[in-house]
Design a protein around this motif. Sequence first.
Motif, PDB file in Angstrom:
ATOM      1  N   SER A  87       0.868  -1.061  -0.056  1.00 54.72           N
ATOM      2  CA  SER A  87      -0.051  -0.020   0.089  1.00 54.72           C
ATOM      3  C   SER A  87       0.961   1.277   0.084  1.00 54.72           C
ATOM      4  N   GLU A  88       2.035   1.126   0.691  1.00 56.51           N
ATOM      5  CA  GLU A  88       2.614   2.424   0.927  1.00 56.51           C
ATOM      6  C   GLU A  88       3.402   2.661  -0.478  1.00 56.51           C
ATOM      7  N   LEU A  89       4.131   1.716  -1.239  1.00 48.67           N
ATOM      8  CA  LEU A  89       4.761   1.687  -2.435  1.00 48.67           C
ATOM      9  C   LEU A  89       3.595   2.119  -3.587  1.00 48.67           C
ATOM     10  N   LEU A  90       2.475   1.753  -3.499  1.00 48.83           N
ATOM     11  CA  LEU A  90       1.450   1.995  -4.546  1.00 48.83           C
ATOM     12  C   LEU A  90       1.111   3.656  -4.260  1.00 48.83           C
ATOM     13  N   ASN A  91       0.992   3.807  -3.176  1.00 48.79           N
ATOM     14  CA  ASN A  91       0.825   5.068  -2.842  1.00 48.79           C
ATOM     15  C   ASN A  91       1.665   6.008  -3.032  1.00 48.79           C
ATOM     16  N   GLY A  92       2.833   5.961  -2.832  1.00 42.97           N
ATOM     17  CA  GLY A  92       4.170   6.673  -3.138  1.00 42.97           C
ATOM     18  C   GLY A  92       4.267   6.806  -4.711  1.00 42.97           C
ATOM     19  N   LEU A  93       3.956   5.754  -5.459  1.00 41.71           N
ATOM     20  CA  LEU A  93       4.164   6.109  -6.896  1.00 41.71           C
ATOM     21  C   LEU A  93       3.112   6.804  -7.421  1.00 41.71           C
ATOM     22  N   ARG A  94       1.977   6.695  -7.067  1.00 42.61           N
ATOM     23  CA  ARG A  94       1.048   7.472  -7.625  1.00 42.61           C
ATOM     24  C   ARG A  94       1.214   9.155  -7.252  1.00 42.61           C
ATOM     25  N   ILE A  95       1.609   9.211  -6.136  1.00 45.09           N
ATOM     26  CA  ILE A  95       1.847  10.617  -5.709  1.00 45.09           C
ATOM     27  C   ILE A  95       3.088  11.212  -6.614  1.00 45.09           C
ATOM     28  N   GLN A  96       3.996  10.480  -6.466  1.00 43.65           N
ATOM     29  CA  GLN A  96       5.371  10.691  -7.288  1.00 43.65           C
ATOM     30  C   GLN A  96       5.092  11.166  -8.778  1.00 43.65           C
ATOM     31  N   ARG A  97       4.214  10.361  -9.354  1.00 41.30           N
ATOM     32  CA  ARG A  97       3.667  10.494 -10.667  1.00 41.30           C
ATOM     33  C   ARG A  97       2.760  11.484 -11.055  1.00 41.30           C
ATOM     34  N   ASN A  98       2.134  11.831 -10.094  1.00 39.95           N
ATOM     35  CA  ASN A  98       1.106  12.743 -10.003  1.00 39.95           C
ATOM     36  C   ASN A  98       0.075  12.448 -11.123  1.00 39.95           C
ATOM     37  N   LEU A  99      -0.380  11.130 -10.667  1.00 39.10           N
ATOM     38  CA  LEU A  99      -1.469  10.505 -11.729  1.00 39.10           C
ATOM     39  C   LEU A  99      -2.941  10.835 -11.173  1.00 39.10           C
ATOM     40  N   ALA A 100      -3.576  10.822 -12.292  1.00 41.32           N
ATOM     41  CA  ALA A 100      -5.231  11.355 -11.983  1.00 41.32           C
ATOM     42  C   ALA A 100      -6.007  10.005 -11.622  1.00 41.32           C
ATOM     43  N   LEU A 101      -5.489   8.825 -11.852  1.00 43.18           N
ATOM     44  CA  LEU A 101      -6.209   7.549 -11.899  1.00 43.18           C
ATOM     45  C   LEU A 101      -6.524   7.191 -10.185  1.00 43.18           C
ATOM     46  N   PRO A 102      -7.493   6.929  -9.657  1.00 40.71           N
ATOM     47  CA  PRO A 102      -7.915   6.767  -8.129  1.00 40.71           C
ATOM     48  C   PRO A 102      -7.163   5.298  -7.767  1.00 40.71           C
ATOM     49  N   VAL A 103      -6.652   5.392  -6.630  1.00 37.09           N
ATOM     50  CA  VAL A 103      -6.326   3.882  -6.354  1.00 37.09           C
ATOM     51  C   VAL A 103      -6.906   3.633  -4.847  1.00 37.09           C
ATOM     52  N   LEU A 104      -7.610   2.689  -4.686  1.00 33.84           N
ATOM     53  CA  LEU A 104      -8.592   2.191  -3.777  1.00 33.84           C
ATOM     54  C   LEU A 104      -7.848   1.019  -2.779  1.00 33.84           C
ATOM     55  N   HIS A 105      -7.710   1.369  -1.773  1.00 36.77           N
ATOM     56  CA  HIS A 105      -6.920   0.411  -0.534  1.00 36.77           C
ATOM     57  C   HIS A 105      -7.895  -0.285   0.190  1.00 36.77           C
ATOM     58  N   VAL A 106      -7.991  -1.719   0.499  1.00 35.85           N
ATOM     59  CA  VAL A 106      -8.992  -2.089   1.426  1.00 35.85           C
ATOM     60  C   VAL A 106      -8.160  -3.328   2.186  1.00 35.85           C
ATOM     61  N   TRP A 107      -8.587  -3.574   3.513  1.00 38.21           N
ATOM     62  CA  TRP A 107      -7.877  -4.468   4.325  1.00 38.21           C
ATOM     63  C   TRP A 107      -8.623  -4.505   5.623  1.00 38.21           C
ATOM     64  N   ILE A 108      -8.123  -5.603   6.174  1.00 38.90           N
ATOM     65  CA  ILE A 108      -8.880  -6.317   7.334  1.00 38.90           C
ATOM     66  C   ILE A 108      -7.971  -6.072   8.599  1.00 38.90           C
ATOM     67  N   LYS A 109      -8.895  -5.571   9.637  1.00 39.42           N
ATOM     68  CA  LYS A 109      -8.099  -5.095  10.988  1.00 39.42           C
ATOM     69  C   LYS A 109      -8.407  -6.405  11.912  1.00 39.42           C
ATOM     70  N   GLY A 110      -7.272  -6.634  12.688  1.00 41.32           N
ATOM     71  CA  GLY A 110      -7.418  -7.462  13.836  1.00 41.32           C
ATOM     72  C   GLY A 110      -7.807  -8.682  13.150  1.00 41.32           C
ATOM     73  N   ASN A 111      -8.454  -9.782  14.098  1.00 45.40           N
ATOM     74  CA  ASN A 111      -9.179 -10.966  13.706  1.00 45.40           C
ATOM     75  C   ASN A 111     -10.195 -10.844  13.066  1.00 45.40           C
ATOM     76  N   GLY A 112     -10.594 -10.132  12.155  1.00 49.53           N
ATOM     77  CA  GLY A 112     -11.539  -9.898  11.241  1.00 49.53           C
ATOM     78  C   GLY A 112     -12.724  -8.900  12.048  1.00 49.53           C
ATOM     79  N   ASP A 113     -12.127  -8.258  13.279  1.00 45.17           N
ATOM     80  CA  ASP A 113     -13.047  -7.358  13.930  1.00 45.17           C
ATOM     81  C   ASP A 113     -13.709  -6.421  13.281  1.00 45.17           C
TER      82      ASP A 113
END
Length: 560
Positions: A425-451
């Motif tokens: 996620s950090e690398l994708l985020n950094g590359l998008r900002i570095q290249r000033n890209l217009a396309l959106p990036v959606l991040h999704v994740w699970i917290k804890g043991n599915g809480d």
Amino acid sequence: MTTPTATKIGEVLRFLSSQDFVPVAAKGRARSFEGPLKCDRGEVRIKLTIRDWDFLSYPEIRLEERPPFLPALMPHVDVFGNLCYFAAGAVTLDRYDPVRAIAQCLLQVKALLNRMSADPQFREQDLQHEFLAHWLFAQETDPWPVFLAEIEPGATAADYFIVSLGGSKRAVIASDPQEVARLASALGSENFHCQCRCWLFKTDLVPAVPEQMPKTVKDLFAWLKQWDAGLAAAVQGVLAKPDYLKASFVTFAVDTPIGWLGLGFDLDPIKRLAYVRDPKKYRHFLHNGGGAKALLRLSIQQVGSSFVHSRNLEFPDLRNKRVTVVGCGAIGSFLAQSLVRLGAGTGKLGLLRLIDPELLGPENLGRHVLGYPTLLRPKAEALAEEFQRQFPHSKIKGVVGSAFEQHDLFAADLIVNATGEETVSELLNGLRIQRNLALPVLHVWIKGNGDAVQALWTDNKGGGCFRCLLEPDPLHHRKDRFKLLKTIPARRSDGCRAYTPYAVSAPLHAAALATDLVCAWLEGDPSPRFRTRSLETADVFSVKNQNISKIEDCPACAPH
């Protein structure tokens, strides 16, 4: 289903006897009764048959006669007199009180017949509303089932294919033979051929209600004039040209405000050949002696991708969008499945790309879309093949390898990061900002043991980035800006591999959250862009759904 008790049958017999009904012969557990239904303008003799004494299905009621005060063509009544008096599931009948249940049904039928006999406008409106059902299923003969595939915009004709499916056949109207080939393969057949042309029309007028449903070619011509003069003229125009005489029958499909209506009729084998150079003579024949030819009704079901993926939506689907899913594990597999159903990969420009470097291991099976048949296969390829099999018109590509090895990674309209890994996620985020890209990036994740599950929508329209979810606190490593978990999640290990245990409900939950954000984007605004959903039983802090602001010292998006 429950067998009726003697008590129930006795109660029903006494009630119906009081209404002058008498038992008649029936088969099995069914019980049938005939008698008069006392309507406002006179009696109507009906037959009542109870097959299901649990009343999951309504009793069958049929008109045994049609008195003069009832019109010949009625809504909710088929050609055999069978009545549809309650919409399926509209009324729950009491299985513990069969007398009351049957009385409800008789009262509803009586009210329906009274309205039809007294209010011609009610009959007209209801017939128009359910015209397709009446056209297809209220006739003496069954319609011919036909699939309608993707049709080129503005097309006036398409091909009428016959697909062999085991011992049966299915017709398909389509502009593209390759689409028919994909559809036939998906249905388990490789055998199809073009039978003839099908002429296509469109009208903005709801079908007119005739005194009697058209049964012959002559009836058809009269009804089309009553319905839409322009449509009638367009049909006559087709019959004045030789193309339709090349086959043994002719078919038409009309796009109406209430759906597609299909019809056709056989052509005289001798006269069609004799008049192929002068088709107007055959048209003249159809208006005279040939007008007695019976109509063939088509039951048209749309199966094209534009219909399948947009039918349940009130906003545009993913047609012609290039969508890339990074990570085909638990979250990514369920999310990709949702995106396919939203139309990802359809249209001439559409593409769904699935990227993952790993094989499907036995440890993945308990919380993944795929199962044993794809064990030890690359996740990305196996998912792509499975979804391609289910949706043959979608263009789906499985890429085995790291997302960051793909030179065209950002050649997309949307990237979804479903890895759940902060490093990715950090690398994708950094590359998008570095290249000033217009396309959106959606991040999704699970917290804890599915809480809980979380998702963040990022783009170049302002607001915080993925790294803005962490406090820039040198004293606390990776401190959450919005604290959610109250306890440290449990961790397990298989040899040298560590993992966080959670049930299959967690990736389903995460995929649903991400899908909702994609839907919001399609509607025009993915806000709130940072979303959290927790289990009702989870011991977590409350985190507000919001559009997060940038952190002043964010190492990723703050100006340097």
